[in-house]
Design a protein around this motif. Structure first.
Motif, PDB file in Angstrom:
ATOM      1  N   GLU A 153      28.725  60.902 118.649  1.00 32.14           N
ATOM      2  CA  GLU A 153      28.856  60.839 120.101  1.00 32.14           C
ATOM      3  C   GLU A 153      29.492  62.109 120.653  1.00 32.14           C
ATOM      4  O   GLU A 153      29.092  62.609 121.704  1.00 32.14           O
ATOM      5  N   HIS A 154      30.473  62.659 119.904  1.00 29.34           N
ATOM      6  CA  HIS A 154      31.194  63.827 120.395  1.00 29.34           C
ATOM      7  C   HIS A 154      30.462  65.141 120.095  1.00 29.34           C
ATOM      8  O   HIS A 154      30.526  66.082 120.896  1.00 29.34           O
ATOM      9  N   ARG A 155      29.785  65.196 118.920  1.00 29.06           N
ATOM     10  CA  ARG A 155      29.278  66.485 118.445  1.00 29.06           C
ATOM     11  C   ARG A 155      27.796  66.495 118.075  1.00 29.06           C
ATOM     12  O   ARG A 155      27.275  67.536 117.660  1.00 29.06           O
ATOM     13  N   ASP A 156      27.139  65.319 118.157  1.00 31.31           N
ATOM     14  CA  ASP A 156      25.760  65.202 117.682  1.00 31.31           C
ATOM     15  C   ASP A 156      25.646  65.567 116.210  1.00 31.31           C
ATOM     16  O   ASP A 156      24.607  66.069 115.751  1.00 31.31           O
ATOM     17  N   ASP A 157      26.708  65.345 115.473  1.00 28.95           N
ATOM     18  CA  ASP A 157      26.728  65.654 114.046  1.00 28.95           C
ATOM     19  C   ASP A 157      27.884  64.880 113.426  1.00 28.95           C
ATOM     20  O   ASP A 157      28.747  64.350 114.133  1.00 28.95           O
ATOM     21  N   HIS A 158      27.906  64.792 112.099  1.00 32.30           N
ATOM     22  CA  HIS A 158      29.025  64.116 111.450  1.00 32.30           C
ATOM     23  C   HIS A 158      29.326  64.793 110.117  1.00 32.30           C
ATOM     24  O   HIS A 158      28.473  65.456 109.521  1.00 32.30           O
ATOM     25  N   PHE A 159      30.557  64.611 109.673  1.00 34.68           N
ATOM     26  CA  PHE A 159      30.997  65.255 108.440  1.00 34.68           C
ATOM     27  C   PHE A 159      32.127  64.441 107.812  1.00 34.68           C
ATOM     28  O   PHE A 159      33.006  63.910 108.511  1.00 34.68           O
ATOM     29  N   GLY A 160      32.114  64.351 106.476  1.00 28.59           N
ATOM     30  CA  GLY A 160      33.214  63.740 105.740  1.00 28.59           C
ATOM     31  C   GLY A 160      33.221  62.227 105.747  1.00 28.59           C
ATOM     32  O   GLY A 160      34.255  61.620 105.445  1.00 28.59           O
ATOM     33  N   THR A 161      32.094  61.600 106.070  1.00 24.04           N
ATOM     34  CA  THR A 161      32.098  60.146 106.237  1.00 24.04           C
ATOM     35  C   THR A 161      31.207  59.410 105.228  1.00 24.04           C
ATOM     36  O   THR A 161      31.209  58.181 105.209  1.00 24.04           O
ATOM     37  N   HIS A 162      30.460  60.136 104.410  1.00 25.36           N
ATOM     38  CA  HIS A 162      29.538  59.469 103.480  1.00 25.36           C
ATOM     39  C   HIS A 162      30.237  59.119 102.166  1.00 25.36           C
ATOM     40  O   HIS A 162      31.112  59.841 101.683  1.00 25.36           O
ATOM     41  N   LEU A 163      29.842  57.982 101.604  1.00 22.22           N
ATOM     42  CA  LEU A 163      30.454  57.452 100.388  1.00 22.22           C
ATOM     43  C   LEU A 163      29.387  57.101  99.363  1.00 22.22           C
ATOM     44  O   LEU A 163      28.206  56.972  99.687  1.00 22.22           O
ATOM     45  N   THR A 164      29.804  56.955  98.132  1.00 21.34           N
ATOM     46  CA  THR A 164      28.981  56.272  97.124  1.00 21.34           C
ATOM     47  C   THR A 164      29.753  55.039  96.675  1.00 21.34           C
ATOM     48  O   THR A 164      30.980  54.986  96.769  1.00 21.34           O
ATOM     49  N   ASN A 165      29.041  54.046  96.203  1.00 17.54           N
ATOM     50  CA  ASN A 165      29.667  52.771  95.878  1.00 17.54           C
ATOM     51  C   ASN A 165      29.255  52.288  94.499  1.00 17.54           C
ATOM     52  O   ASN A 165      28.187  52.641  93.995  1.00 17.54           O
TER      53      ASN A 165
END
Length: 524
Positions: free
Chosen positions: A469-481
């Motif tokens: 919402e803020h940047r039209d991008d994301h970082f540091g939020t993906h995980l493996t399980n």
């Protein structure tokens, strides 16, 4: 008697059934005193889990939950759950061990100034520096933890004090502290504001549930037809089946509840806690007459500056206003919002609908009885549950929205399962689940039979959404399980991965209706 025995006898006198915690060298006397008592000591897998269990126990019973840790890292691990109880206004008493007094004046192994550390996350805390102050300190800890507004208190117990002898005796609890009735001038002014309003509205907060004011609130709404919007922790104060309910502050696909609040000209807040929701979001233009009903005066806040404050028992306040007020609120001004919200949250998914948390919730609601309890962890699923899962009774949807700490749900399920006769379901994301998943071992050891629903999206989804919402991008939020089914089965519980709607319906129904601990993983 030994001071540790006195402490435990004081806990018994307070009606404590469970102490959740971890053993430690400095706790030896306390642990063996607990063994000889009627209190069940429940060893857990992490101190944070112990504090969350005490937190949720306090939330669902109204009586202070008790958690125990050793000194140093044990006490710091406990801190997050204690802080959660403090900001969520949940009664909790934390007890931490400490080194002997003779080595606290100097640098020492594992010794920290825990009393100072806990000062900002408790209503009151103290070191039990003498056996002679134990009885008064325990009584004060429980009285303050449970008195409105409730929260956390803390007792530090040095090991040499625990081993000492004392002639002191436990104090008898005096639980009923008289809460004030509202003053007549404030009632009169509140009535005037409500009667002058064209579109009055109630915001029911955590306090409306916590103080058991739901019955008075429901009478008020039935007689006046004033609509109610709940905060996340106020869910169930008014049943969402009631035609006057607009669910929670931002319920609805198009924020129908927020739209109703925006058009309201007078807002009666009942047990509203600013720590839970910033009033700037619902009063941005400072254009609403606010009537504040709570046990404490309103916080000084630009966007929350009430015209009148009823500082009193919530039920007494509502019961005093109701006979005086002549209001029959026209349903036309909020009916469309109510219908739009209900249509969204009650709609069961079609076979080709995507599997999302929001789409799963009607299926879960259908599987659960009105009195069953859903405990939500923190994350994007919490927002969906808060906004879209109907609550029909108080304290049947447990959400942390003060500190809003991830990891509360799995240990919280243990506390709720021990305290309640209702079926308990835990809703959590994969992130929050793995923070305290080891407590499944505690649950199985105790014979708990609640259901864990893991919404698995392999990321910290709420942060992803905010970054997008803020940047039209994301970082540091993906995980493996890990393989959640195999993980759960390694604890000896039933587990299912449900991917189709048919599988989801069957798995949730089996979990809720079953009498064994289970886990349902739902990829979303």
């Amino acid at each position: 008697m030994k001071a540790s025995n006195l402490l435990v006898e004081c806990l018994e006198r307070e009606g404590v059934e469970y102490v959740f915690g971890l053993p430690g060298e400095e706790l030896e006397d306390v642990l063996f005193s607990l063994r000889e008592s009627d209190i069940e000591f429940i060893p857990v897998r992490h101190e944070q889990g112990a504090a969350f269990m005490a937190d949720v126990h306090g939330r669902v019973t109204g009586r202070a939950g008790v958690c125990l840790s050793t000194l140093g890292p044990g006490a710091t691990n406990l801190l997050t759950g204690v802080a959660d109880a403090h900001l969520d206004k949940s009664p909790l008493v934390a007890i931490t061990g400490q080194a002997g007094l003779e080595r606290l004046h100097k640098e020492s192994h594992q010794a920290l100034d825990i009393v100072h550390t806990y000062r900002s996350v408790t209503k009151w805390n103290v070191q039990l520096s003498s056996p002679e102050i134990i009885n008064e300190s325990v009584r004060k800890a429980f009285k303050l933890a449970e008195y409105e507004k409730p929260g956390a208190t803390h007792l530090e117990f040095p090991e040499d004090v625990a081993a000492a002898e004392t002639d002191a005796e436990p104090l008898e609890p005096r639980r009923r502290v008289r809460r004030p009735d509202p003053d007549r001038q404030s009632v009169k002014r509140a009535v005037e504001l409500l009667e002058d309003a064209d579109r009055p509205l109630v915001i029911a907060g955590n306090g409306a549930v916590r103080t058991r004011a739901a019955q008075s609130l429901r009478r008020f709404v039935s007689d006046t037809s004033v609509p109610v919007v709940g905060t996340y922790m106020g869910k169930g104060a008014l049943s969402d089946a009631d035609e006057h309910s607009l669910f929670t502050l931002d319920s609805g696909a198009n924020d129908e509840a927020a739209d109703a609040i925006a058009r309201a000209d007078c807002v009666l807040t009942v047990g509203y806690d600013i720590a839970e929701h910033d009033p700037e979001k619902w009063n941005p233009d400072l254009d609403k007459d606010i009537v504040h009903l709570d046990h404490e005066p309103a916080e000084v806040y630009e966007h929350y500056n009430p015209e009148v404050e009823l500082v009193c028992d919530l039920s007494a306040g509502l019961d005093a206003v109701l006979p005086e007020v002549d209001v029959t609120c026209p349903a036309e001004w909020y009916r469309d919002q109510r219908e739009a919200i209900v249509e969204q949250v009650m709609r069961t998914p079609d076979a080709d609908d995507p599997v999302t948390v929001r789409n799963v919730l009607p299926v879960l609601r259908e599987a659960m009885a009105d009195e069953d309890v859903l405990i939500s962890d923190v994350g994007s699923h919490k927002m969906a549950i808060a906004q879209n899962f109907p609550a029909y009774e108080p304290n049947t949807v447990i959400i942390s929205n003060g500190l809003a700490s991830m990891g509360i749900a799995v240990p919280g399920g243990i506390a709720a399962d021990l305290a309640l006769d209702s079926e308990v379901v835990v809703g959590t994301g994969d992130g929050g689940f793995l923070m305290n998943a080891a407590e499944i071992e505690t649950a199985t050891r105790l014979g708990c039979d609640y259901t864990i629903v893991v919404f698995n999206d392999s990321e910290y989804r709420l942060i992803t959404e905010e970054q997008e919402e803020h940047r039209d991008d994301h970082f540091g939020t993906h995980l493996t399980n890990p393989d959640f089914v195999a993980f759960a089965e390694s604890f000896g519980i039933d587990a299912t991965r449900a991917e189709t709607w048919e599988e989801i319906v069957d798995a949730l129904r089996a979990g809720v209706e079953g009498d064994e601990m289970s886990l349902v993983e739902i990829p979303v």
